[in-house]
Enzyme design. Structure first.
Site, PDB file in Angstrom:
ATOM      1  N   ASP A 130       0.391  -1.179   0.104  1.00 59.04           N
ATOM      2  CA  ASP A 130      -0.290  -0.272   0.323  1.00 59.04           C
ATOM      3  C   ASP A 130       1.167   1.025   0.123  1.00 59.04           C
ATOM      4  OD1 ASP A 130      -2.019  -0.968   0.168  1.00 59.04           O
ATOM      5  OD2 ASP A 130      -3.408  -0.964   2.019  1.00 59.04           O
ATOM      6  N   LYS A 148      -8.158   0.601  -4.807  1.00 54.16           N
ATOM      7  CA  LYS A 148      -9.508  -0.365  -4.457  1.00 54.16           C
ATOM      8  C   LYS A 148     -10.697   0.692  -4.769  1.00 54.16           C
ATOM      9  CE  LYS A 148      -6.806  -1.328  -0.292  1.00 54.16           C
ATOM     10  NZ  LYS A 148      -6.682  -3.149   0.055  1.00 54.16           N
ATOM     11  N   GLY A 183      -5.025  -3.103   9.240  1.00 48.61           N
ATOM     12  CA  GLY A 183      -5.455  -1.904   9.534  1.00 48.61           C
ATOM     13  C   GLY A 183      -4.469  -2.548  11.173  1.00 48.61           C
ATOM     14  N   ARG A 200      -6.219 -20.455   6.856  1.00 49.41           N
ATOM     15  CA  ARG A 200      -6.916 -21.926   7.950  1.00 49.41           C
ATOM     16  C   ARG A 200      -7.779 -22.304   7.534  1.00 49.41           C
ATOM     17  NH1 ARG A 200      -2.929 -24.778  10.463  1.00 49.41           N
ATOM     18  NH2 ARG A 200      -1.008 -23.736  11.809  1.00 49.41           N
TER      19      ARG A 200
END
Lengths: 196, 295
Positions: B25, B82, B154, B166
């Site tokens: 980012d 985004k 974040g 998982r």
């Protein structure tokens, strides 16, 4: 003969799979010790700036450059073509390559991802039938030295033609990605005709 | 065949080329250049990293086209951006700007609480977040060319990314052990299209590249996700919210490539300065948990 695939970043697993489909068990190469085990190398698609940076970090940049200059058969697709070119344009400032093929390659020559495409391309030296070629933010060859054989060209609209598969002796490069198709003729050509 | 762009193979192929890499980012040209120099395979151009979106609150939207264009001009690697979940006009704008990949992201404020963007309508590829296999397959069914675990963006807390990796991995392994007649119920239960469920059961993996995102802050976090089966990692706030972004970026790139070599990861982890401070996911009130966005 042991074939290795440079496994720093990119679609190296697809190249290993393509080799397996040709009956060859390749190995991943990330270190100088692994490089010593191989007789021929494939440089995969990926991000050329990242591959250079990682090759330096893992101390294989100079050793690979030397092996290529000393005659190790090497094939590069897309980012791999950039890595094998003696000269590059539209590169990151100061971007280095392994070199070996006397060509000038333009990075991202077809444009951004929105301009990426697939098509059939004719390469009689490699295959009797057209090769299905996938171009992803692909480079093309802008200038070809006198010892370089052009194996395939892309014919664009307006009659412009750009080499996208070239060979110079023990070195082979394509701007497209045969490894993400199920046509293994480029890999067979590399194994049978280039790796002598 | 005649020349064709925007095909599944071209979109998914783009994602394949990013494998083994770190996508970072960045909020300005300077950061984008640091990321490129550090060996990032792509940058995500956005106005605020997730940590700041959390801190500042308000509605988070697509970035200013000027800001995206400046980053496109500054670096030679792919530039992603985004769009809000379901905001197909933001996606149309991003495509017109020539970004290389759109992230339909829960980090921004959702626009549509029922539907995601019909990603088949676009020439450029999309990446979408997922917390489980059903969600991943629904996104692929809508045209996503890449999936990433959501994690909890974040925070610098990698626990949710771990849970999602998982979960997705476990569900894939479970499918591979099922009889074909059992896959119908599996598809029903995970609310995913049967054809995709069958494909995953046969191949033991998603039909597209799987990255990890959300809370990755250290080289060890990146290597952990790679050992969990990720094809690559997104690092959001973790780099440019740390003490020494340049060194941390290089270290994360190195650890992502040599993810099974503890010595290399140890070396990469030395003297990186302060990591981002972070928030424990467990301390986040439920309405502020981004990973629950997406349907």
């Amino acid at each position: 003969m042991q074939v290795g695939v440079l496994a720093l970043q990119g679609d190296f697993r697809e190249h290993l799979n393509a080799l397996a489909q040709c009956g060859v068990q390749g190995i991943e190469v990330r270190t100088p010790a692994e490089l010593e085990k191989i007789d021929a190398l494939i440089i995969p698609g990926g991000e050329s700036t990242t591959i250079v940076s990682l090759a330096k970090t893992f101390e294989v940049f100079e050793p690979i450059k030397k092996r290529i200059a000393a005659g190790m058969p090497t094939y590069g697709s897309c980012a791999g073509m950039i890595m094998l070119a003696d000269h590059i344009v539209a590169a990151k400032d100061g971007q280095e390559t392994f070199g070996g093929i006397d060509i000038t390659v333009r990075r991202n020559a077809f444009g951004r991802q929105v301009d990426s495409f697939e098509c059939d391309i004719s390469a009689p030296a490699i295959s009797g039938s057209p090769i299905h070629a996938i171009f992803i933010r692909a480079p093309w060859v802008e200038k070809v030295g006198k010892n370089v054989e052009v194996l395939a060209s892309y014919e664009g609209a307006g009659g412009a033609s750009h080499p996208v598969a070239v060979r110079q002796g023990h070195l082979l490069a394509t701007a497209f990605h045969p490894e993400i198709t199920d046509d293994y003729s480029v890999h067979r050509y590399f194994l049978d005709k280039v790796c002598l | 065949m005649a020349q064709e762009s925007g095909t599944s193979r071209v979109k998914r192929g783009m994602a394949e080329m990013l494998k083994g890499g770190v996508i970072m980012d960045v909020v300005n040209v300077e950061q984008a250049k640091i990321a490129e120099d550090a060996g990032a395979v792509a940058v995500m151009a956005l106005e605020r990293v997730p940590a700041d979106i959390r801190a500042q609150g308000g509605v988070a939207r697509m970035s200013d086209p000027d800001m995206i264009a400046a980053i496109q001009a500054a670096v030679s690697i792919p530039v992603m951006a985004k769009a809000r979940i379901g905001h197909f006009v933001e996606a149309q704008i991003l495509q017109s700007l020539g970004v290389d990949f759109i992230d339909e992201s829960e980090v921004l404020t959702p626009t549509d609480y029922a539907n995601h963007i019909n990603k088949w309508d676009f020439t450029i590829p999309f990446v979408c977040g997922a917390t489980n296999l059903g969600e991943a397959l629904r996104r692929i069914n809508e045209g996503a060319a890449m999936i990433r675990s959501k994690g909890e963006a974040g925070t610098g807390d990698v626990s949710n990314a771990m849970t999602h990796m998982r979960q997705i991995g476990g569900e894939i392994r479970r499918l591979t052990s099922m009889r074909e007649d059992e896959l119908y119920v599996a598809a029903k239960e995970m609310q995913a299209p049967f054809d995709l469920v069958k494909e995953v059961a046969a191949n033991g993996k998603l039909p597209v590249v799987l990255f990890t995102a959300g809370g990755i802050a250290t080289p060890a976090d990146a290597a952990l996700m790679m050992q969990m089966g990720a094809d690559g990692v997104f690092i959001g706030s973790g780099i440019f919210k740390s003490g020494d972004p340049k060194r941390r970026a290089e270290a994360c790139v190195k650890a992502t490539t040599a993810f099974t070599d503890a010595k290399v990861i140890a070396d990469a982890s030395r003297g990186l300065g302060e990591a981002m401070v972070g928030i424990n996911v467990a301390d986040l009130p439920a309405p502020h948990r981004l990973s629950e966005r997406g349907w």
